[in-house]
Design a protein around this motif. Structure first.
Motif, mmCIF file in Angstrom:
data_model
loop_
_atom_site.group_PDB
_atom_site.id
_atom_site.type_symbol
_atom_site.label_atom_id
_atom_site.label_comp_id
_atom_site.label_asym_id
_atom_site.label_seq_id
_atom_site.Cartn_x
_atom_site.Cartn_y
_atom_site.Cartn_z
ATOM 1 N N HIS A 23 -19.797 37.354 35.454
ATOM 2 C CA HIS A 23 -20.509 37.300 34.167
ATOM 3 C C HIS A 23 -20.789 35.871 33.723
ATOM 4 O O HIS A 23 -19.984 34.970 33.944
ATOM 5 C CB HIS A 23 -19.677 38.005 33.085
ATOM 6 C CG HIS A 23 -19.465 39.460 33.388
ATOM 7 N ND1 HIS A 23 -20.344 40.429 32.979
ATOM 8 C CD2 HIS A 23 -18.515 40.086 34.115
ATOM 9 C CE1 HIS A 23 -19.934 41.605 33.417
ATOM 10 N NE2 HIS A 23 -18.821 41.433 34.111
ATOM 11 N N ASP A 28 -20.834 38.410 28.313
ATOM 12 C CA ASP A 28 -19.582 37.933 27.708
ATOM 13 C C ASP A 28 -18.835 36.903 28.558
ATOM 14 O O ASP A 28 -17.642 36.685 28.363
ATOM 15 C CB ASP A 28 -18.666 39.118 27.364
ATOM 16 C CG ASP A 28 -18.317 39.966 28.581
ATOM 17 O OD1 ASP A 28 -18.923 39.746 29.654
ATOM 18 O OD2 ASP A 28 -17.437 40.839 28.459
ATOM 19 N N HIS A 53 -23.437 42.202 31.616
ATOM 20 C CA HIS A 53 -23.450 43.523 30.983
ATOM 21 C C HIS A 53 -24.827 43.827 30.390
ATOM 22 O O HIS A 53 -25.284 43.143 29.465
ATOM 23 C CB HIS A 53 -22.435 43.577 29.830
ATOM 24 C CG HIS A 53 -21.005 43.476 30.258
ATOM 25 N ND1 HIS A 53 -20.325 44.497 30.863
ATOM 26 C CD2 HIS A 53 -20.124 42.457 30.162
ATOM 27 C CE1 HIS A 53 -19.074 44.127 31.109
ATOM 28 N NE2 HIS A 53 -18.930 42.877 30.693
ATOM 29 N N HIS A 263 -15.010 36.114 34.328
ATOM 30 C CA HIS A 263 -15.597 35.905 32.994
ATOM 31 C C HIS A 263 -15.433 34.467 32.501
ATOM 32 O O HIS A 263 -16.259 33.982 31.751
ATOM 33 C CB HIS A 263 -14.959 36.823 31.952
ATOM 34 C CG HIS A 263 -15.451 38.240 31.973
ATOM 35 N ND1 HIS A 263 -15.146 39.128 32.972
ATOM 36 C CD2 HIS A 263 -16.237 38.928 31.094
ATOM 37 C CE1 HIS A 263 -15.710 40.301 32.714
ATOM 38 N NE2 HIS A 263 -16.377 40.212 31.576
HETATM 39 MN MN MN Z 1 -17.044 41.831 30.275
#
Ligand code: MN
Ligand code: MN
Ligand code: MN
Length: 302
Positions: A23, A28, A53, A263
């Motif tokens: 990501h 996020d 996402h 992330h």
């Molecule tokens: Mn996430």
């Protein structure tokens, strides 16, 4: 970290290092798409799929950066959907990013997230925190805020003492801010990905905290809908999870995928190119999903 370093191993046959789930700030994640690609290159990742996402917004920047740092970028997305009472994540790999119907559906999916954020703010109006959606959006780094971001915004505004209190009083199960996300059914998102030329992969199957029986039901329904891949290796799972998923993948004749679900930097359990604290690697008996991309990824010299 993948151990291929072109400077150190000049005659060494370069190994693939494939990470098909991560990501950026387009959803996020903490790193911009360009920062993410630079980190992937540093870590020896040869093939990276950016899977934000419910958005493809990071891909253009990622593609430019991928060229600059010599990493092969695969188009990707992580779509949320509904199966029974569970929110399920399906990764779409190698999707066409110029497919108008797909882009429209992705836009709708993003809009669903914003509509939910506005509804959460409406439900919390009596707390009299001005501009709550904006505050939560800031907490989310500019992307669509979810409940943890609202909790952080409420703390920052002094409406509660802690995120835990925010959940206990306002956002947790049965509280006003507990707005169920409105996601399309599993079969729909699988069909969208297929129509956009992509490969649907069931993301992090152990994260749904299902019994083995229920997970087998999910995998069966996913496959009947046209789902093709199972994420067999990812961060935050145990060796027992890996062998369970490998068996399930082989038994169902699904293609196997692997991805860090990275992330943010600094988490020892989750790094680009890694899962379970080691280099991402599938059991040899499984069929890697990347051999089935429009431009198949093959082992160099193999
Ligand atoms: Mn996430
Ligand atoms: Mn996910
Ligand atoms: Mn993810």
């Amino acid at each position: 970290m993948c151990d291929y370093n072109p400077r150190r191993f000049v005659v060494h046959k370069p190994d693939l290092c494939v990470d098909l789930h991560c990501h950026s700030t387009a959803s996020d994640g903490v790193l911009s798409p360009a920062e993410l690609l630079a980190r992937a290159a540093e870590r020896g990742v040869t093939h990276l799929a950016l899977t934000d996402h419910d958005t493809l917004a990071g891909l253009a920047e990622a593609r430019q950066a991928a060229q600059d740092c010599g990493v092969h970028l695969i188009n990707g997305i992580e779509l949320s959907c509904q199966w029974r009472q569970h929110t399920i994540h399906v990764v779409g790999l190698d999707v066409r990013d110029d497919d108008a119907p797909f882009l429209a559906r992705v836009t709708q999916q993003t809009e669903n997230r914003w509509a939910r954020a506005r509804l959460i703010a409406d439900r919390l109006e009596r707390l009299k925190v001005p501009d709550l959606v904006d505050r939560a959006t800031a907490q989310a780094g500019g992307s669509v805020p979810g409940r943890p971001h609202f909790a952080a915004a409420l703390v920052e505004a002094g409406a509660v003492k802690s995120p835990a209190q925010a959940f206990k009083r306002h956002l947790g199960a049965g509280k006003p801010g507990d707005v169920r996300a409105f996601w399309p059914p599993l079969e729909d998102v699988v069909a969208w990905i297929l129509e956009a030329g992509g490969v649907p992969v069931l993301a992090h199957p152990r994260k749904y905290k299902m019994t083995a029986t229920r997970l087998r039901d999910l995998v069966r329904d996913f496959q009947e809908a046209g789902g093709q891949g199972l994420e067999v290796m990812t961060s935050g799972q145990s060796p027992a999870d890996l062998s369970f998923l490998a068996d399930l993948c082989e038994k169902r004749g699904l293609w196997a995928s692997q991805g860090s679900d990275f992330h943010f930097p600094g988490a020892p359990w989750c790094e680009l190119g890694q899962g379970m604290g080691q280099a991402l690697r599938l059991p040899d008996r499984l069929e890697p999903v990347w051999r089935h991309f429009r431009a198949p990824v093959v082992q160099p010299g193999g």
